[in-house]
Design a protein around this motif. Structure first.
Motif, PDB file in Angstrom:
ATOM      1  N   LEU A  68       0.826  -1.206   0.000  1.00 42.68           N
ATOM      2  CA  LEU A  68       0.000   0.000   0.000  1.00 42.68           C
ATOM      3  C   LEU A  68       0.862   1.259   0.000  1.00 42.68           C
ATOM      4  O   LEU A  68       0.569   2.239  -0.687  1.00 42.68           O
ATOM      5  CB  LEU A  68      -0.924  -0.005   1.220  1.00 42.68           C
ATOM      6  N   LYS A  69       1.952   1.230   0.727  1.00 44.66           N
ATOM      7  CA  LYS A  69       2.806   2.405   0.872  1.00 44.66           C
ATOM      8  C   LYS A  69       3.764   2.599  -0.303  1.00 44.66           C
ATOM      9  O   LYS A  69       4.241   3.715  -0.548  1.00 44.66           O
ATOM     10  CB  LYS A  69       3.606   2.272   2.174  1.00 44.66           C
ATOM     11  N   LEU A  70       4.009   1.526  -1.055  1.00 40.06           N
ATOM     12  CA  LEU A  70       5.083   1.482  -2.045  1.00 40.06           C
ATOM     13  C   LEU A  70       5.157   2.688  -2.962  1.00 40.06           C
ATOM     14  O   LEU A  70       6.166   3.358  -3.052  1.00 40.06           O
ATOM     15  CB  LEU A  70       4.968   0.198  -2.872  1.00 40.06           C
ATOM     16  N   ASP A  71       4.086   3.013  -3.669  1.00 37.09           N
ATOM     17  CA  ASP A  71       4.148   4.085  -4.666  1.00 37.09           C
ATOM     18  C   ASP A  71       3.209   5.249  -4.349  1.00 37.09           C
ATOM     19  O   ASP A  71       2.786   5.973  -5.242  1.00 37.09           O
ATOM     20  CB  ASP A  71       3.872   3.544  -6.064  1.00 37.09           C
ATOM     21  N   LEU A  72       2.897   5.423  -3.075  1.00 40.56           N
ATOM     22  CA  LEU A  72       2.168   6.629  -2.675  1.00 40.56           C
ATOM     23  C   LEU A  72       3.148   7.800  -2.707  1.00 40.56           C
ATOM     24  O   LEU A  72       4.192   7.764  -2.068  1.00 40.56           O
ATOM     25  CB  LEU A  72       1.597   6.479  -1.261  1.00 40.56           C
ATOM     26  N   GLN A  73       2.803   8.824  -3.455  1.00 36.77           N
ATOM     27  CA  GLN A  73       3.730   9.943  -3.639  1.00 36.77           C
ATOM     28  C   GLN A  73       3.560  10.982  -2.523  1.00 36.77           C
ATOM     29  O   GLN A  73       3.223  12.132  -2.762  1.00 36.77           O
ATOM     30  CB  GLN A  73       3.521  10.566  -5.011  1.00 36.77           C
ATOM     31  N   THR A  74       3.771  10.530  -1.306  1.00 34.62           N
ATOM     32  CA  THR A  74       3.579  11.390  -0.152  1.00 34.62           C
ATOM     33  C   THR A  74       4.922  11.686   0.516  1.00 34.62           C
ATOM     34  O   THR A  74       5.924  11.021   0.257  1.00 34.62           O
ATOM     35  CB  THR A  74       2.654  10.718   0.879  1.00 34.62           C
ATOM     36  N   ASN A  75       4.903  12.679   1.385  1.00 38.00           N
ATOM     37  CA  ASN A  75       6.090  13.022   2.155  1.00 38.00           C
ATOM     38  C   ASN A  75       6.415  11.876   3.111  1.00 38.00           C
ATOM     39  O   ASN A  75       5.598  11.511   3.949  1.00 38.00           O
ATOM     40  CB  ASN A  75       5.837  14.316   2.942  1.00 38.00           C
ATOM     41  N   LYS A  76       7.592  11.315   2.989  1.00 38.64           N
ATOM     42  CA  LYS A  76       7.962  10.144   3.783  1.00 38.64           C
ATOM     43  C   LYS A  76       8.065  10.447   5.279  1.00 38.64           C
ATOM     44  O   LYS A  76       8.085   9.531   6.096  1.00 38.64           O
ATOM     45  CB  LYS A  76       9.293   9.578   3.283  1.00 38.64           C
ATOM     46  N   ASN A  77       8.119  11.736   5.639  1.00 34.14           N
ATOM     47  CA  ASN A  77       8.222  12.112   7.049  1.00 34.14           C
ATOM     48  C   ASN A  77       6.860  12.231   7.728  1.00 34.14           C
ATOM     49  O   ASN A  77       6.790  12.379   8.948  1.00 34.14           O
ATOM     50  CB  ASN A  77       8.976  13.436   7.198  1.00 34.14           C
ATOM     51  N   GLN A  78       5.807  12.176   6.930  1.00 34.42           N
ATOM     52  CA  GLN A  78       4.466  12.269   7.510  1.00 34.42           C
ATOM     53  C   GLN A  78       4.148  10.992   8.274  1.00 34.42           C
ATOM     54  O   GLN A  78       4.486   9.886   7.841  1.00 34.42           O
ATOM     55  CB  GLN A  78       3.421  12.490   6.411  1.00 34.42           C
ATOM     56  N   LYS A  79       3.464  11.107   9.416  1.00 35.55           N
ATOM     57  CA  LYS A  79       3.273   9.968  10.303  1.00 35.55           C
ATOM     58  C   LYS A  79       1.908   9.301  10.195  1.00 35.55           C
ATOM     59  O   LYS A  79       1.715   8.193  10.705  1.00 35.55           O
ATOM     60  CB  LYS A  79       3.511  10.416  11.752  1.00 35.55           C
ATOM     61  N   PHE A  80       0.948   9.982   9.539  1.00 37.39           N
ATOM     62  CA  PHE A  80      -0.396   9.423   9.409  1.00 37.39           C
ATOM     63  C   PHE A  80      -0.901   9.615   7.982  1.00 37.39           C
ATOM     64  O   PHE A  80      -0.663  10.654   7.369  1.00 37.39           O
ATOM     65  CB  PHE A  80      -1.373  10.093  10.380  1.00 37.39           C
ATOM     66  N   MET A  81      -1.618   8.601   7.469  1.00 35.19           N
ATOM     67  CA  MET A  81      -2.197   8.659   6.135  1.00 35.19           C
ATOM     68  C   MET A  81      -3.710   8.472   6.221  1.00 35.19           C
ATOM     69  O   MET A  81      -4.187   7.486   6.795  1.00 35.19           O
ATOM     70  CB  MET A  81      -1.604   7.586   5.231  1.00 35.19           C
ATOM     71  N   ILE A 146      -7.914  -1.505   1.119  1.00 34.44           N
ATOM     72  CA  ILE A 146      -7.616  -0.186   0.551  1.00 34.44           C
ATOM     73  C   ILE A 146      -6.762  -0.327  -0.705  1.00 34.44           C
ATOM     74  O   ILE A 146      -7.021   0.323  -1.726  1.00 34.44           O
ATOM     75  CB  ILE A 146      -6.921   0.705   1.595  1.00 34.44           C
ATOM     76  N   GLN A 147      -5.748  -1.193  -0.647  1.00 36.98           N
ATOM     77  CA  GLN A 147      -4.895  -1.403  -1.817  1.00 36.98           C
ATOM     78  C   GLN A 147      -5.705  -1.892  -3.012  1.00 36.98           C
ATOM     79  O   GLN A 147      -5.485  -1.454  -4.150  1.00 36.98           O
ATOM     80  CB  GLN A 147      -3.796  -2.415  -1.471  1.00 36.98           C
ATOM     81  N   ASP A 153      -1.847   0.784 -13.093  1.00 37.40           N
ATOM     82  CA  ASP A 153      -1.484   0.850 -14.511  1.00 37.40           C
ATOM     83  C   ASP A 153      -0.797  -0.445 -14.941  1.00 37.40           C
ATOM     84  O   ASP A 153      -0.764  -1.428 -14.179  1.00 37.40           O
ATOM     85  CB  ASP A 153      -0.602   2.077 -14.788  1.00 37.40           C
ATOM     86  N   SER A 154      -0.255  -0.469 -16.147  1.00 37.39           N
ATOM     87  CA  SER A 154       0.359  -1.683 -16.688  1.00 37.39           C
ATOM     88  C   SER A 154       1.592  -2.118 -15.899  1.00 37.39           C
ATOM     89  O   SER A 154       2.038  -3.261 -16.006  1.00 37.39           O
ATOM     90  CB  SER A 154       0.740  -1.467 -18.154  1.00 37.39           C
ATOM     91  N   LEU A 155       2.150  -1.207 -15.099  1.00 38.10           N
ATOM     92  CA  LEU A 155       3.314  -1.527 -14.276  1.00 38.10           C
ATOM     93  C   LEU A 155       2.905  -1.823 -12.831  1.00 38.10           C
ATOM     94  O   LEU A 155       3.746  -1.866 -11.930  1.00 38.10           O
ATOM     95  CB  LEU A 155       4.313  -0.359 -14.299  1.00 38.10           C
ATOM     96  N   ASN A 156       1.585  -2.001 -12.624  1.00 33.18           N
ATOM     97  CA  ASN A 156       1.035  -2.267 -11.295  1.00 33.18           C
ATOM     98  C   ASN A 156       1.312  -1.135 -10.309  1.00 33.18           C
ATOM     99  O   ASN A 156       1.531  -1.364  -9.117  1.00 33.18           O
ATOM    100  CB  ASN A 156       1.575  -3.588 -10.732  1.00 33.18           C
ATOM    101  N   GLN A 157       1.269   0.087 -10.824  1.00 33.31           N
ATOM    102  CA  GLN A 157       1.452   1.256  -9.975  1.00 33.31           C
ATOM    103  C   GLN A 157       0.163   2.067  -9.907  1.00 33.31           C
ATOM    104  O   GLN A 157      -0.626   2.084 -10.861  1.00 33.31           O
ATOM    105  CB  GLN A 157       2.584   2.134 -10.508  1.00 33.31           C
ATOM    106  N   LYS A 158      -0.029   2.724  -8.799  1.00 28.46           N
ATOM    107  CA  LYS A 158      -1.214   3.558  -8.610  1.00 28.46           C
ATOM    108  C   LYS A 158      -1.162   4.737  -9.580  1.00 28.46           C
ATOM    109  O   LYS A 158      -0.091   5.263  -9.872  1.00 28.46           O
ATOM    110  CB  LYS A 158      -1.285   4.048  -7.168  1.00 28.46           C
ATOM    111  N   ILE A 159      -2.334   5.167 -10.043  1.00 26.78           N
ATOM    112  CA  ILE A 159      -2.423   6.220 -11.054  1.00 26.78           C
ATOM    113  C   ILE A 159      -2.835   7.526 -10.383  1.00 26.78           C
ATOM    114  O   ILE A 159      -3.970   7.685  -9.930  1.00 26.78           O
ATOM    115  CB  ILE A 159      -3.435   5.848 -12.148  1.00 26.78           C
ATOM    116  N   ILE A 160      -1.921   8.472 -10.323  1.00 30.21           N
ATOM    117  CA  ILE A 160      -2.207   9.742  -9.664  1.00 30.21           C
ATOM    118  C   ILE A 160      -3.027  10.645 -10.584  1.00 30.21           C
ATOM    119  O   ILE A 160      -2.870  10.615 -11.814  1.00 30.21           O
ATOM    120  CB  ILE A 160      -0.899  10.440  -9.228  1.00 30.21           C
TER     121      ILE A 160
END
Length: 215
Positions: A68-81, A146-147, A153-160
């Protein structure tokens, strides 16, 4: 005169149908599933939040699965999603209730519009979040649910979804499913809990249906 009577009758039927729908929704939300919860000594807290209408699920970043976390384009320092599901068009055109227009609500409920997952990141826990204790199995199932809602997409990545309306801590991704009067942001959150083995409503239209299980 006959035409006017028909119009009044149809309006009356429409109002009655809406009232029946609302009453039914409230009654069904009173039935609890997964009511027998076993709280272990090493339980982990997740959270529920509402803006008064719309439910969201908050998971501490350290409790997100790798997938779930792998390709989320979020700030890695954030503690809650925070995760919320809804109509893409409504999300992107109604950042606050000041921008609300009937056409967006109508489109969300009755048109086969695409949906989105709204991901918001936070540095700190907010005092108005409702804590929910989970065990490892429940937490794993919730991550998986959730995941599975994301379109990949074709690369199994979330589409932003590009947008410049919300702040930098708000991201939107393509999601599966279509919004409707029986499948809303709140039914999605409730279903996530229900399928994860967490206490939930049998079905709920309103945010308070699920919230009341944890207050």
């Amino acid at each position: 005169m006959l035409f006017l009577k028909k119009i009044i009758k149809y309006i009356g039927y429409s109002i009655l149908s809406v009232l029946i729908y609302i009453v039914f929704s409230i009654v069904v939300s009173l039935f609890t599933v997964n009511s027998q919860q076993k709280i272990s000594t090493n339980s982990k807290d997740i959270y529920l939040d509402t803006n008064g209408v719309h439910l969201s699920i908050i998971i501490p970043a350290k409790l997100l699965s790798k997938k779930l976390k792998l390709d989320l384009q979020t700030n890695k320092n954030q503690k809650f999603m925070m995760f919320g599901w809804g109509d893409e068009n409504f999300y992107l055109n109604t950042p606050t209730w000041n921008e609300f227009k009937f056409k967006y609500a109508f489109g969300a409920l009755f048109l086969n519009n695409p949906t989105a997952i709204h991901v918001t990141s936070f540095y700190n826990k907010r005092s108005d979040w409702i804590p929910v204790k989970t065990n490892e199995i429940q937490l794993s199932k919730l991550n998986d649910f959730i995941q599975q809602t994301f379109v990949l997409d074709s690369l199994n990545q979330k589409i932003i979804i590009p947008q410049n309306i919300y702040g930098k801590n708000n991201l939107f991704y393509k999601a599966k499913g279509s919004y409707s009067p029986v499948k809303t942001c709140n039914t999605w959150a409730n279903k996530a809990f229900k399928e994860s083995g967490l206490k939930a409503c049998y079905w709920t239209l309103f945010d308070f249906g699920l919230l009341n299980k944890y207050l």
